[in-house]
Design a protein around this motif. Structure first.
Motif, PDB file in Angstrom:
ATOM      1  N   LYS A   1       0.730  -1.430  -0.010  1.00 27.87           N
ATOM      2  CA  LYS A   1       0.131   0.103   0.063  1.00 27.87           C
ATOM      3  C   LYS A   1       0.978   1.308  -0.101  1.00 27.87           C
ATOM      4  N   GLY A   2       2.055   1.040  -0.117  1.00 30.24           N
ATOM      5  CA  GLY A   2       3.121   2.382   0.156  1.00 30.24           C
ATOM      6  C   GLY A   2       3.201   3.133   1.322  1.00 30.24           C
ATOM      7  N   CYS A   3       2.982   2.370   2.280  1.00 28.08           N
ATOM      8  CA  CYS A   3       3.139   2.986   3.820  1.00 28.08           C
ATOM      9  C   CYS A   3       4.632   3.527   3.959  1.00 28.08           C
ATOM     10  N   LEU A   4       5.323   2.863   3.569  1.00 28.17           N
ATOM     11  CA  LEU A   4       6.900   3.078   3.814  1.00 28.17           C
ATOM     12  C   LEU A   4       7.419   4.303   3.038  1.00 28.17           C
ATOM     13  N   ASN A   5       6.657   4.782   2.134  1.00 27.71           N
ATOM     14  CA  ASN A   5       6.910   5.820   1.283  1.00 27.71           C
ATOM     15  C   ASN A   5       6.892   7.074   2.162  1.00 27.71           C
ATOM     16  N   CYS A   6       6.151   6.979   3.182  1.00 27.37           N
ATOM     17  CA  CYS A   6       5.934   8.110   4.334  1.00 27.37           C
ATOM     18  C   CYS A   6       6.492   7.737   5.875  1.00 27.37           C
ATOM     19  N   HIS A   7       6.099   6.343   5.880  1.00 30.06           N
ATOM     20  CA  HIS A   7       6.457   5.828   7.337  1.00 30.06           C
ATOM     21  C   HIS A   7       7.816   5.158   7.439  1.00 30.06           C
ATOM     22  N   GLY A   8       8.756   5.261   6.329  1.00 30.98           N
ATOM     23  CA  GLY A   8       9.859   4.440   6.414  1.00 30.98           C
ATOM     24  C   GLY A   8      10.948   5.215   7.287  1.00 30.98           C
ATOM     25  N   THR A   9      12.182   4.660   6.859  1.00 28.77           N
ATOM     26  CA  THR A   9      13.319   5.250   7.530  1.00 28.77           C
ATOM     27  C   THR A   9      14.451   5.695   6.379  1.00 28.77           C
ATOM     28  N   PRO A  10      14.464   6.919   6.471  1.00 31.12           N
ATOM     29  CA  PRO A  10      13.759   8.069   7.326  1.00 31.12           C
ATOM     30  C   PRO A  10      12.402   8.320   6.611  1.00 31.12           C
ATOM     31  N   PRO A  11      11.621   8.964   7.689  1.00 30.79           N
ATOM     32  CA  PRO A  11      10.222   9.024   7.265  1.00 30.79           C
ATOM     33  C   PRO A  11      10.025  10.507   6.221  1.00 30.79           C
ATOM     34  N   ARG A  12       9.022  10.670   5.581  1.00 29.23           N
ATOM     35  CA  ARG A  12       8.754  11.808   4.937  1.00 29.23           C
ATOM     36  C   ARG A  12       8.072  13.030   5.599  1.00 29.23           C
ATOM     37  N   GLY A  13       8.740  13.896   5.717  1.00 29.62           N
ATOM     38  CA  GLY A  13       8.328  15.351   6.455  1.00 29.62           C
ATOM     39  C   GLY A  13       8.138  14.687   8.006  1.00 29.62           C
ATOM     40  N   LYS A  14       7.018  15.028   8.605  1.00 26.81           N
ATOM     41  CA  LYS A  14       6.607  14.792   9.919  1.00 26.81           C
ATOM     42  C   LYS A  14       6.040  13.551  10.151  1.00 26.81           C
ATOM     43  N   ALA A  15       5.907  12.778   9.182  1.00 31.23           N
ATOM     44  CA  ALA A  15       5.290  11.160   9.510  1.00 31.23           C
ATOM     45  C   ALA A  15       6.202  10.647  10.621  1.00 31.23           C
ATOM     46  N   PRO A  16       5.291   9.731  11.264  1.00 32.97           N
ATOM     47  CA  PRO A  16       6.236   8.917  12.174  1.00 32.97           C
ATOM     48  C   PRO A  16       6.701   7.568  11.273  1.00 32.97           C
ATOM     49  N   THR A  17       7.552   7.054  11.956  1.00 40.61           N
ATOM     50  CA  THR A  17       8.197   5.735  11.292  1.00 40.61           C
ATOM     51  C   THR A  17       7.000   4.650  11.655  1.00 40.61           C
ATOM     52  N   ILE A  18       7.337   3.585  11.176  1.00 41.27           N
ATOM     53  CA  ILE A  18       6.582   2.510  11.764  1.00 41.27           C
ATOM     54  C   ILE A  18       6.686   2.204  13.026  1.00 41.27           C
ATOM     55  N   ALA A  19       8.218   2.217  13.494  1.00 42.58           N
ATOM     56  CA  ALA A  19       8.290   1.911  14.608  1.00 42.58           C
ATOM     57  C   ALA A  19       7.843   2.818  15.737  1.00 42.58           C
ATOM     58  N   ASP A  20       7.800   4.106  15.483  1.00 45.78           N
ATOM     59  CA  ASP A  20       7.203   5.161  16.228  1.00 45.78           C
ATOM     60  C   ASP A  20       5.650   4.977  16.492  1.00 45.78           C
ATOM     61  N   LEU A  21       4.856   4.286  15.247  1.00 49.71           N
ATOM     62  CA  LEU A  21       3.611   4.040  15.249  1.00 49.71           C
ATOM     63  C   LEU A  21       3.268   2.953  16.304  1.00 49.71           C
ATOM     64  N   ALA A  22       4.184   1.773  15.929  1.00 52.45           N
ATOM     65  CA  ALA A  22       4.114   0.833  16.938  1.00 52.45           C
ATOM     66  C   ALA A  22       4.238   1.107  18.350  1.00 52.45           C
ATOM     67  N   ALA A  23       4.893   1.838  18.743  1.00 49.72           N
ATOM     68  CA  ALA A  23       5.191   2.238  20.133  1.00 49.72           C
ATOM     69  C   ALA A  23       4.102   3.039  20.453  1.00 49.72           C
ATOM     70  N   ARG A  24       3.497   3.865  19.814  1.00 48.78           N
ATOM     71  CA  ARG A  24       2.261   4.507  20.187  1.00 48.78           C
ATOM     72  C   ARG A  24       1.007   3.709  20.439  1.00 48.78           C
ATOM     73  N   MET A  25       1.091   2.799  19.582  1.00 52.33           N
ATOM     74  CA  MET A  25      -0.255   1.814  19.744  1.00 52.33           C
ATOM     75  C   MET A  25      -0.183   0.521  20.935  1.00 52.33           C
ATOM     76  N   ALA A  26       1.205   0.537  21.168  1.00 51.13           N
ATOM     77  CA  ALA A  26       1.522  -0.706  22.120  1.00 51.13           C
ATOM     78  C   ALA A  26       0.645  -0.897  23.309  1.00 51.13           C
ATOM     79  N   SER A  27      -0.079   0.287  23.943  1.00 51.72           N
ATOM     80  CA  SER A  27      -0.868   0.305  24.938  1.00 51.72           C
ATOM     81  C   SER A  27      -2.231  -0.591  24.575  1.00 51.72           C
ATOM     82  N   ALA A  28      -2.594  -0.662  23.324  1.00 53.99           N
ATOM     83  CA  ALA A  28      -3.720  -1.387  22.981  1.00 53.99           C
ATOM     84  C   ALA A  28      -3.613  -2.743  23.020  1.00 53.99           C
ATOM     85  N   LYS A  29      -2.401  -3.336  23.065  1.00 49.24           N
ATOM     86  CA  LYS A  29      -2.318  -4.741  22.896  1.00 49.24           C
ATOM     87  C   LYS A  29      -3.199  -5.556  24.026  1.00 49.24           C
TER      88      LYS A  29
END
Length: 74
Positions: A1-29
């Motif tokens: 789906k092209g997620c890494l185009n913005c959320h890869g390393t390095p991210p595009r602009g202010k987009a968080p990386t996949i790792a950042d997103l995973a850290a943010r969502m960890a509390s929902a586990k």
């Protein structure tokens, strides 16, 4: 789906990386209701703020992706 185009390393602009997103969502586990809410909000344009690519995800794709992130994105 092209997620890494913005959320890869390095991210595009202010987009968080996949790792950042995973850290943010960890509390929902282990919380299926919260995971479902995050998935719905992702598609509704609210979770990450105005990203048309998110709206193009099917409900199933968004759910799978959010569950993957909640589980650590690995």
């Amino acid at each position: 789906k092209g997620c890494l185009n913005c959320h890869g390393t390095p991210p595009r602009g202010k987009a968080p990386t996949i790792a950042d997103l995973a850290a943010r969502m960890a509390s929902a586990k282990g919380n299926d209701a919260e995971t479902a809410r995050l998935s719905e909000r992702l598609r509704e344009h609210h979770l990450f703020g105005g990203v048309p690519a998110h709206e193009r995800l099917s409900a199933e794709e968004a759910d799978h992706f959010v569950r993957w992130l909640v589980d650590g994105g690995r």
